[in-house]
Design an enzyme around this catalytic site. Sequence first.
Site, PDB file in Angstrom:
ATOM      1  N   LYS A 171       0.280  -1.463  -5.877  1.00  0.00           N
ATOM      2  CA  LYS A 171       0.291  -1.684  -4.435  1.00  0.00           C
ATOM      3  C   LYS A 171       0.527  -3.167  -4.233  1.00  0.00           C
ATOM      4  O   LYS A 171      -0.287  -3.999  -4.635  1.00  0.00           O
ATOM      5  CB  LYS A 171      -1.038  -1.269  -3.788  1.00  0.00           C
ATOM      6  CG  LYS A 171      -1.042   0.163  -3.324  1.00  0.00           C
ATOM      7  CD  LYS A 171      -0.189   0.363  -2.098  1.00  0.00           C
ATOM      8  CE  LYS A 171       0.116   1.831  -1.842  1.00  0.00           C
ATOM      9  NZ  LYS A 171       1.334   2.290  -2.496  1.00  0.00           N
ATOM     10  N   GLU A 178       5.676   2.358 -12.690  1.00  0.00           N
ATOM     11  CA  GLU A 178       4.247   2.656 -12.522  1.00  0.00           C
ATOM     12  C   GLU A 178       3.771   3.778 -13.439  1.00  0.00           C
ATOM     13  O   GLU A 178       4.392   4.841 -13.525  1.00  0.00           O
ATOM     14  CB  GLU A 178       3.958   3.035 -11.062  1.00  0.00           C
ATOM     15  CG  GLU A 178       2.484   3.282 -10.783  1.00  0.00           C
ATOM     16  CD  GLU A 178       2.168   3.467  -9.308  1.00  0.00           C
ATOM     17  OE1 GLU A 178       0.992   3.639  -8.973  1.00  0.00           O
ATOM     18  OE2 GLU A 178       3.108   3.421  -8.479  1.00  0.00           O
TER      19      GLU A 178
END
Length: 403
Positions: free
Chosen positions: A223, A207
């Site tokens: 997410k 990420e």
Amino acid sequence: FFYDSNADVNSPTLMSYRSYDILVALGINQKLNFENQNTFETLEAFQKSAKSWLFGYLSYDVKNEIEDLFSQNKDELNLPKVNFIEPQIVISIKGNLMQVSIIDESYDPQKITSEINNADSNIDIDFAKSEIKATTSQEQYIKAFENLQAQIAYGNIYEINYCISFQTKLAHTKYSALYVALNEVSKAPFSAYVKVNNLVIICASPERFIKKEGNKLISQPIKGTAKRGQSIDEDEKNKTDLFNNAKERSENVMITDLVRNDLSKHAARSSVKVEELFGIYSFKQVHQMISTVSAQLNDESNYVKAIKDAFPMGSMTGAPKIKAMQLIEKHEQMKRGLYSGALGYIDPENNFDFNVLIRSIIINAETNKAQFCVGSAITNKANAEDEYQECLLKAAALFKVLA
């Protein structure tokens, strides 16, 4: 500091903002002093005066400087909250081009070239396995989950990222070999190996927290997680199921909206864009749902303040962010430390790129204690057992190389 984007295996769409395939910083020309609890002011002052490379990290607890928050949970590793250095040498690689930047002028360029050409790249990854201990039991996890879901029912929060930790006393000191072993099984786009004094970071993060490229800010929150399939058909089904999962979409869109708000604080008018929503990307261990948000930095804003006002990243806190962070401190069993902080660099042109410090083993080399943490988002639609299994899925590669 060794940053590897694993560019050969990752999606060209996700990595379209990649500046380097590999970026390396060696030695310490000078180390920044953060003793006065003014992290962002120190970074800004250095870049204004030196206009040089900086490599380092912000731990999660830098949040206490930004908001009226505190941390009282137990710190197992006792490592510096912030660490940035100006290196002596920076080596960057992209495609077929390698560039060596010498900051410490006492270094002989010919000697450096010779050392690079003659370096032994063989690393023995055969090392003793370590015994891992969970600091949060499954029963404790479920109890905390239920308490936090009640906070959602009360309307105090919409979503929260609840994390658990695992600890070990390493049975070896082959830190670089441990990084190679983890990278072989994970191949993450924001992986890193860092060794500074007693600190070791072995990172397989998928990420990006925030990047500045010219006047453009980019953030790519994650997410949504699904396991890899045992066959091509199962793998494709898992990707499709993840894309269509209402609970995962709900998590992702809430955090994407939070990131839009964070970037808008320093964005030129009408420049905040969601470039991609609910992108599904495949890594060696998991599929992830990733969205990409960008903005143009406005003329009056300072880029360091743009980092400050987005930190810590919404994907690791929840929404609303401050209330989520308060509840995190109350219900988690450990001090996060470096976990869910950010690791990266700032270049001489004030461009920067920081990851989210997840899927990482953090080590105090003085005691040889190591810790890694994993978490997942709790929403009103979440199920405790499913979320606990998601935590274990995210930890699978770390368990594999350690134990």
